[in-house]
Design an enzyme around this catalytic site. Sequence first.
Site, PDB file in Angstrom:
ATOM      1  N   LYS A   1      -1.283  58.840   3.377  1.00 31.08           N
ATOM      2  CA  LYS A   1      -1.977  58.317   2.189  1.00 31.08           C
ATOM      3  C   LYS A   1      -1.668  56.852   1.909  1.00 31.08           C
ATOM      4  O   LYS A   1      -2.538  56.114   1.483  1.00 31.08           O
ATOM      5  CB  LYS A   1      -1.670  59.184   0.967  1.00 31.08           C
ATOM      6  CG  LYS A   1      -0.242  59.151   0.502  1.00 31.08           C
ATOM      7  CD  LYS A   1      -0.011  60.262  -0.523  1.00 31.08           C
ATOM      8  CE  LYS A   1       1.404  60.204  -1.044  1.00 31.08           C
ATOM      9  NZ  LYS A   1       1.854  61.493  -1.570  1.00 31.08           N
TER      10      LYS A   1
ATOM     11  N   ARG B   1       5.912  68.307 -11.422  1.00 31.68           N
ATOM     12  CA  ARG B   1       4.587  67.884 -11.018  1.00 31.68           C
ATOM     13  C   ARG B   1       3.848  69.190 -10.732  1.00 31.68           C
ATOM     14  O   ARG B   1       3.799  70.034 -11.615  1.00 31.68           O
ATOM     15  CB  ARG B   1       4.623  66.884  -9.851  1.00 31.68           C
ATOM     16  CG  ARG B   1       3.375  65.993  -9.856  1.00 31.68           C
ATOM     17  CD  ARG B   1       3.357  64.924  -8.784  1.00 31.68           C
ATOM     18  NE  ARG B   1       3.066  65.477  -7.459  1.00 31.68           N
ATOM     19  CZ  ARG B   1       2.941  64.730  -6.354  1.00 31.68           C
ATOM     20  NH1 ARG B   1       3.083  63.417  -6.418  1.00 31.68           N
ATOM     21  NH2 ARG B   1       2.674  65.288  -5.195  1.00 31.68           N
TER      22      ARG B   1
END
Length: 353
Positions: free
Chosen positions: A37, A129
């Site tokens: 990413k 998260r």
Amino acid sequence: MNIYPRVEINLDKVRNNTKLLVNKCIDNGIEVMGVTKIFCGHPQVVEAMIDGGINYIADSRVANLCKINTTIPKVLLRLPMKSEALKIVKNVDISLNSELDTIMTLDDIARSLNKVHCIILMVELGDLREGVLPENIVETVNYILNLKNIKLIGLGVNLTCYGGVIPSRSNLNQLVQCAEVIEEKFNIKLEIISGGNSSSLFLLEEENIPSRINNLRLGEAISLGRESAFGEHVEGTSNDACILKAEIIELKEKPSIPRGEIGMDAFGNKPIFEDRGVRKRAILAIGRQDVDPDGLRCLDRNAFVLGASSDHLIMDLHECKTKYKVGDTLEFYVDYSALLKIMTSEYVYKKFM
Ligand SMILES: *Cc1c(COP(=O)(O)O)cnc(C)c1O
């Protein structure tokens, strides 16, 4: 061609970093998902990582995965948006999930395409998260196992991302326990137990990784040679696979304190200055639109970043031995947040070497 600012990505170094990390992991029975990413899924970096021996290619964005043409499995790291479920089932082999609602949508779509979509269920172990709470895992898995076009292939955890929670034998053991409870209760075998990202690497060195953890998802360690629990260099890797170069557009001796009443800077902060007298200062043609200035370290150890506005990087070159002139360039090591912006900014030229 001299196009600045530019980032130079040394593919040999990316490949060697990957090889070294993959070998370290293999020695501990761990497969590696190479995370692309930070490079926006750029094909040449993908190729370097695959040459380096990764077992899966992983990215947080479907758009990046769609660009990647490979035979190794493609993994979507960010929880799927329901709105992109069709794209995911078509283009991605495995997705990380925590929401039943989304998993059911993936199942519907997979059925309509006559496919089976693989998922890794994320477990929340403290970082806050993504992930299902451990007490809800059995119930969630029970539901998933009824879905005909979804295959649950494993469990995963993500740490040191939001809450800064450091991986440990203890929290990774909780993950293993969750897996073993499920395997026993439902009489299935989970192929993948994914024990986190570059922040889990130090546990390998300490031989403190539970033996059933057989997968890590590595981005930062491959790109920057850094583990992300303590920010330490990973021995044997290069930390200069990605170097930023920017050009000097002004070079003058100036006072170190602004003149006039100080209000706000361009970003609404009230700046504070130390009077160090008249100093040699440079302005470089790169700014916050392209980079996080706090994440830069000049290769010339005597040059310091003072600050930045949207398009200007202000530097102190007073102590430099090199006699720079306007039009010269300075080179920088980058950290993760600097590289993230650099790769995303269309104003930074990407040179793959
Ligand atoms: C970004 C990401 C990773 C890779 O993290 P690094 O610290 O770069 O190794 C792994 N897993 C998930 C879910 C991610 O979003």
